[in-house]
Design an enzyme around this catalytic site. Sequence first.
Site, PDB file in Angstrom:
ATOM      1  N   GLU A 193       0.784  -1.195   0.082  1.00 32.60           N
ATOM      2  CA  GLU A 193       0.059  -0.013   0.158  1.00 32.60           C
ATOM      3  C   GLU A 193       0.914   1.314   0.070  1.00 32.60           C
ATOM      4  OE1 GLU A 193      -2.668   0.382   3.407  1.00 32.60           O
ATOM      5  OE2 GLU A 193      -3.539   2.277   2.560  1.00 32.60           O
TER       6      GLU A 193
ATOM      7  N   ARG B 247       4.943 -12.476   9.843  1.00 30.63           N
ATOM      8  CA  ARG B 247       5.738 -11.186   9.660  1.00 30.63           C
ATOM      9  C   ARG B 247       6.991 -11.232  10.376  1.00 30.63           C
ATOM     10  NH1 ARG B 247       1.568  -7.121   8.823  1.00 30.63           N
ATOM     11  NH2 ARG B 247       3.060  -5.448   9.001  1.00 30.63           N
TER      12      ARG B 247
ATOM     13  N   LYS C 177       3.781   1.328  10.171  1.00 32.46           N
ATOM     14  CA  LYS C 177       4.085   2.657   9.036  1.00 32.46           C
ATOM     15  C   LYS C 177       3.465   3.720   9.696  1.00 32.46           C
ATOM     16  CE  LYS C 177       3.334   0.577   5.108  1.00 32.46           C
ATOM     17  NZ  LYS C 177       2.424   0.168   3.710  1.00 32.46           N
TER      18      LYS C 177
HETATM   19  P1  ATP Z   1       1.295  -1.562   7.854  1.00 32.40           P
HETATM   20  O1  ATP Z   1       0.340  -2.174   8.596  1.00 32.40           O
HETATM   21  O2  ATP Z   1       2.408  -0.894   8.851  1.00 32.40           O
HETATM   22  O3  ATP Z   1       0.707  -0.179   7.076  1.00 32.40           O
HETATM   23  P2  ATP Z   1       1.293  -3.476   5.903  1.00 32.40           P
HETATM   24  O4  ATP Z   1       1.825  -4.696   6.142  1.00 32.40           O
HETATM   25  O5  ATP Z   1      -0.107  -2.814   5.801  1.00 32.40           O
HETATM   26  O6  ATP Z   1       2.264  -2.148   6.932  1.00 32.40           O
HETATM   27  P3  ATP Z   1       1.880  -3.283   3.255  1.00 32.40           P
HETATM   28  O7  ATP Z   1       2.341  -2.063   2.390  1.00 32.40           O
HETATM   29  O8  ATP Z   1       0.336  -3.360   3.055  1.00 32.40           O
HETATM   30  O9  ATP Z   1       2.083  -2.906   4.584  1.00 32.40           O
HETATM   31  O10 ATP Z   1       2.491  -4.454   2.939  1.00 32.40           O
HETATM   32  C1  ATP Z   1       2.808  -5.043   1.455  1.00 32.40           C
HETATM   33  C2  ATP Z   1       3.123  -6.698   1.644  1.00 32.40           C
HETATM   34  O11 ATP Z   1       4.472  -6.896   2.898  1.00 32.40           O
HETATM   35  C3  ATP Z   1       2.042  -7.155   2.523  1.00 32.40           C
HETATM   36  O12 ATP Z   1       1.642  -8.477   1.651  1.00 32.40           O
HETATM   37  C4  ATP Z   1       2.501  -7.490   3.742  1.00 32.40           C
HETATM   38  O13 ATP Z   1       1.876  -8.685   4.318  1.00 32.40           O
HETATM   39  C5  ATP Z   1       3.767  -7.476   3.565  1.00 32.40           C
HETATM   40  N1  ATP Z   1       4.530  -7.216   4.879  1.00 32.40           N
HETATM   41  C6  ATP Z   1       4.410  -5.940   5.604  1.00 32.40           C
HETATM   42  N2  ATP Z   1       5.175  -5.832   6.727  1.00 32.40           N
HETATM   43  C7  ATP Z   1       5.701  -7.239   6.952  1.00 32.40           C
HETATM   44  C8  ATP Z   1       6.546  -8.038   7.631  1.00 32.40           C
HETATM   45  N3  ATP Z   1       7.101  -7.140   8.742  1.00 32.40           N
HETATM   46  N4  ATP Z   1       6.973  -9.041   7.248  1.00 32.40           N
HETATM   47  C9  ATP Z   1       6.659  -9.666   6.256  1.00 32.40           C
HETATM   48  N5  ATP Z   1       5.893  -9.184   5.294  1.00 32.40           N
HETATM   49  C10 ATP Z   1       5.352  -7.966   5.639  1.00 32.40           C
HETATM   50 MG    MG Z   2      -1.570  -3.281   4.399  1.00 33.30          MG
END
Ligand code: ATP
Ligand code: MG
Length: 569
Positions: A43, A269, A279
């Site tokens: 995102e 994660r 984020k």
């Molecule tokens: P936040 O919740 O902090 O905004 P997010 O997980 O929603 O972070 P995205 O940009 O949606 O962030 O993540 C893109 C992809 O990366 C998603 O498929 C998510 O599952 C994966 N991802 C995000 N954080 C991690 C992590 N700490 N370890 C492994 N994969 C991750």
């Molecule tokens: Mg997300």
Amino acid sequence: MSSSRVSADIPATPERSDFIREIVAADVREGRVSDVVTRFPPEPNGYLHIGHPKSIALNFGIAQEFGGRCHLRFDDTNPIKEEQEYIDSIQEDIRWLGFEWGEHLYFASDYFHQLYDWALYLIKAGKAYVDDLSADEIREYRGTLTEPGKNSPWRDRSIEENLDLFERMRAGEFPDGARVLRAKIDMASPNINMRDPVLYRILHATHPRTGDEWCIYPLYDFAHGQSDAIEGVTHSLCTLEFEDHRPLYDWLIENLPVPSRPRQYEFSRLNFTYTVLSKRFLRRLVSEGHVRGWDDPRMPTLAALRRRGFPPEGLRNFLDIVGLGGKGTSAAEIEMLEHEVRDVLNRRAPRRFAVLRPLKLVIDNYPEAQVEEMEAVNNPEDPSAGTRKVPFARELWIERDDFMENPPSKFFRLAPGREVRLRYAYLVTCTDVVKDASDEIVELRCTYDPETHGGDAPDGRRPKATLHWLSSEHAVPAEVRLYDRLFTRPDPGADGDLFADLNPDSETVREECLVEPELAGLPIGETVQFERLGYFCPDPDSTPGRLVFNRTLGLRDTWARLQAQSRRP
Ligand code: ATP
Ligand code: MG
């Protein structure tokens, strides 16, 4: 068609194995899937952090290993938080990490028309309805983990009325939050995600890509699986918080005329000690000025690690070693990542001289105008890196910490009357200490032994210490920024306040440093070792008149020590 690929410097490692790769391998072996298609779906609401590479390396790695392709798809369904800056930085970061999506760049917003049509399809099938409840009421009606929800009074509207209202939502007739479109599934489902989840909401906001074309936006659950299906994604890999959404993912795929049948699999994660990866929190650190920006070298973002001189190979090696892990949520020790980074830098980084806290050293018996070019080894780990010339003269800078006027018994470096080696140069003996009016040491007087050229005495005497040095006439001034952890404890926020755990000394700026003349031309993106001080790289703040270096990491590897501790009974 397989135009997404991985940089040539990443060896294919067929020995990688984990439960997701086993699922993919079985799908291919048993003919359920012919072309493996994965996607990385960020995102664009912030910069990528050091958890993301787990997902990036998994998705791109599987595509590579199975001869398939990996899409980069921006999950841009929330125009309020998303920005072009993030779209650009995410692409730069993935490429830096060593992965490439080729022509397969997509945006969920590319599918807004298709998703809208599918929403109409569900309404016509009696499987979606427009709800007039407020957000608070929807929450109230949803029930809890232990109590079933109850039906909205608007749940049994006619298909005609639902179509009319949804079209008017789209036409902009209602304010934000006035109505939503919900799937009609089961308000008594034990899975809260199945209790008539919201599919569309009204948001009068300008979208970075679609502008003002839409004032209704699909929610993640409605956009994600359908985007996967449109793109022919076979394995939709996401983190465990989406496990409970999988029944909804499947329900939508099964109830819509989608062109393919993707399946979702979840993995844990990646988190690190001394680090926060939310984020929302990282955005606050930036907006409230706790750091200088998303790429401040203390941040846990990929942009920050790049600026700080981390080689992407170190991150990839780390990920190979930790693998997918189980379903636990424990944090990886940040020292282990640093260990892998040091391992790469130790093999690659050219050695250079720099002095962070300069103290003048004058060699009284060295000819006044003489300059010698000393031959210095570029990298003892890599003979092919060769040698370089470092100018040596009568007036030098050494490290202030390398001298003590009254040394304790364990201090072996320079002291009055003591002989030490100046690396690649000569043995010198301190003969006098010069102080200013406030009793501060401002200069050391020494003599050198001309017989020890190169640093070795013909009679075999070996001083206990070897110091680095710079010729004061030739040294180039530089600012050096030293970093410590952003948080003071391995579990930041454990007492409830993340900000209270911020390390007030996470950055130390030294403006009076000096470096080898050779370093004036070092390109951004290259990391060197300042001998005895750590790994350093030029910062983009450098200008032709003012060099700025970041310390990537110190030399001391604390990972080995942690390992030894944990092995102790
Ligand atoms: P936040 O919740 O902090 O905004 P997010 O997980 O929603 O972070 P995205 O940009 O949606 O962030 O993540 C893109 C992809 O990366 C998603 O498929 C998510 O599952 C994966 N991802 C995000 N954080 C991690 C992590 N700490 N370890 C492994 N994969 C991750
Ligand atoms: Mg997300």
